[in-house]
Enzyme design. Structure first.
Site, PDB file in Angstrom:
ATOM      1  N   GLY A  43       0.462  -1.458  -0.014  1.00  0.00           N
ATOM      2  CA  GLY A  43      -0.163   0.069   0.161  1.00  0.00           C
ATOM      3  C   GLY A  43       0.706   1.388  -0.180  1.00  0.00           C
ATOM      4  O   GLY A  43       2.063   0.879  -0.081  1.00  0.00           O
ATOM      5  N   ILE A  45       2.698   2.395   2.709  1.00  0.00           N
ATOM      6  CA  ILE A  45       3.709   2.876   3.187  1.00  0.00           C
ATOM      7  C   ILE A  45       4.352   1.561   2.794  1.00  0.00           C
ATOM      8  O   ILE A  45       5.738   2.069   2.216  1.00  0.00           O
ATOM      9  CB  ILE A  45       3.237   2.153   4.721  1.00  0.00           C
ATOM     10  CG1 ILE A  45       2.218   3.155   5.582  1.00  0.00           C
ATOM     11  CG2 ILE A  45       4.509   2.325   5.415  1.00  0.00           C
ATOM     12  CD1 ILE A  45       1.971   2.933   7.230  1.00  0.00           C
ATOM     13  N   ARG A 125       0.871  -3.758  11.892  1.00  0.00           N
ATOM     14  CA  ARG A 125       0.467  -4.231  13.310  1.00  0.00           C
ATOM     15  C   ARG A 125       1.004  -5.251  14.074  1.00  0.00           C
ATOM     16  O   ARG A 125       1.526  -6.293  13.853  1.00  0.00           O
ATOM     17  CB  ARG A 125      -1.022  -4.113  12.978  1.00  0.00           C
ATOM     18  CG  ARG A 125      -1.999  -2.880  12.642  1.00  0.00           C
ATOM     19  CD  ARG A 125      -1.644  -2.205  13.785  1.00  0.00           C
ATOM     20  NE  ARG A 125      -2.666  -0.471  13.487  1.00  0.00           N
ATOM     21  CZ  ARG A 125      -2.142  -0.260  13.035  1.00  0.00           C
ATOM     22  NH1 ARG A 125      -0.814   0.252  12.837  1.00  0.00           N
ATOM     23  NH2 ARG A 125      -2.500   1.443  12.607  1.00  0.00           N
ATOM     24  N   GLU A 154       0.157  -3.491  23.911  1.00  0.00           N
ATOM     25  CA  GLU A 154       1.470  -2.794  24.049  1.00  0.00           C
ATOM     26  C   GLU A 154       1.069  -2.025  24.944  1.00  0.00           C
ATOM     27  O   GLU A 154      -0.872  -1.585  25.519  1.00  0.00           O
ATOM     28  CB  GLU A 154       0.456  -1.627  22.463  1.00  0.00           C
ATOM     29  CG  GLU A 154       1.370  -2.319  21.346  1.00  0.00           C
ATOM     30  CD  GLU A 154       1.477  -1.692  19.959  1.00  0.00           C
ATOM     31  OE1 GLU A 154       1.269  -0.135  20.258  1.00  0.00           O
ATOM     32  OE2 GLU A 154       2.174  -1.929  19.409  1.00  0.00           O
ATOM     33  N   HIS A 173       6.085   2.193  19.188  1.00  0.00           N
ATOM     34  CA  HIS A 173       4.642   1.850  18.053  1.00  0.00           C
ATOM     35  C   HIS A 173       5.180   3.396  18.108  1.00  0.00           C
ATOM     36  O   HIS A 173       3.640   3.992  17.942  1.00  0.00           O
ATOM     37  CB  HIS A 173       3.547   1.983  18.749  1.00  0.00           C
ATOM     38  CG  HIS A 173       2.398   1.506  17.473  1.00  0.00           C
ATOM     39  ND1 HIS A 173       0.822   0.920  18.025  1.00  0.00           N
ATOM     40  CD2 HIS A 173       2.280   2.221  16.456  1.00  0.00           C
ATOM     41  CE1 HIS A 173       0.431   0.772  16.763  1.00  0.00           C
ATOM     42  NE2 HIS A 173       1.241   1.838  16.082  1.00  0.00           N
TER      43      HIS A 173
END
Length: 212
Positions: A43, A45, A125, A154, A173
């Site tokens: 995509g 990114i 993720r 997290e 993150h």
């Protein structure tokens, strides 16, 4: 990828000790040129990663749901051909969203297909990776290392074995953070407000059906 290829983690530790360790740092170092990076999720990114990888003359392959010719990517595979990418990769970069289909996309079977000299980088993720399988793969040297910006839980629990592994880089993150982030967010919001008003397609619209 640069950090692993040049041993920057070890270099920082020697710096803290004020030690000049030329021989220790030059062992097992390698060039990125000619290495293969598999980008799982081509995509926006993923394509940015591809463009940067090409600047180092890397071979770029990757997966996308609807395969098509993409700039900076030497070979595009359908998402169903994930294993083909893993077998070839020196670096695996995860930049795909989490859905029912991609939950624990990388687990014991997938790690067994990767080269023992390969590295996995997760900027997508945390739940894309089966963390238990990752820890076992690292401890058994099924793969050479990991750079992780996201985790299944997290903040990463303090008792996680990942914290103490020499071949693991951990960040909280924050890979998308930058000094101009909110300027970009505001600009995108304004652009989409104009598009919405005139009935144009919105940029970055989420598909409830696809889950991303």
């Amino acid at each position: 990828m640069l950090a692993f290829s040049k041993g920057l983690r070890q270099a920082y530790r020697f710096q803290e000790k004020r030690e000049w360790q030329f021989e220790a740092l030059t062992q097992k170092r390698f060039d990125l040129e000619g290495r293969t990076v598999a980008i799982i999720g081509l995509g926006s990114i993923g394509l940015r990663v591809a463009r940067l990888a090409k600047a180092f003359d890397m071979r770029v392959i990757g997966t996308i749901n609807a395969p098509r010719k993409l700039a900076y990517v030497d070979k595009v595979y359908p998402s169903t051909k994930l294993n083909e990418c893993l077998k070839q990769a020196d670096f695996v970069v995860l930049s795909t969203p989490v859905t029912e289909k991609t939950f624990h996309l990388i687990g014991k079977t997938e790690f067994s297909l990767m080269k023992p000299t390969s590295y996995i980088i997760n900027i997508g993720r945390g739940k894309l990776i089966d963390e238990t399988a990752l820890i076992k793969a690292l401890l058994s040297k099924k793969i050479a290392g990991a750079a992780l910006d996201v985790f299944e839980s997290e903040p990463l629990p303090q008792d996680s074995p990942l914290w103490e592994m020499e071949n693991v880089s951990i960040t909280p993150h924050f890979s998308g953070m930058a000094d101009n982030l909110w300027e970009k967010v505001a600009a995108r919001f304004c652009e989409n407000a104009i598009r919405f008003k005139v009935g144009k397609r919105l940029i970055g619209a989420v598909s409830l059906e696809k889950g991303y």
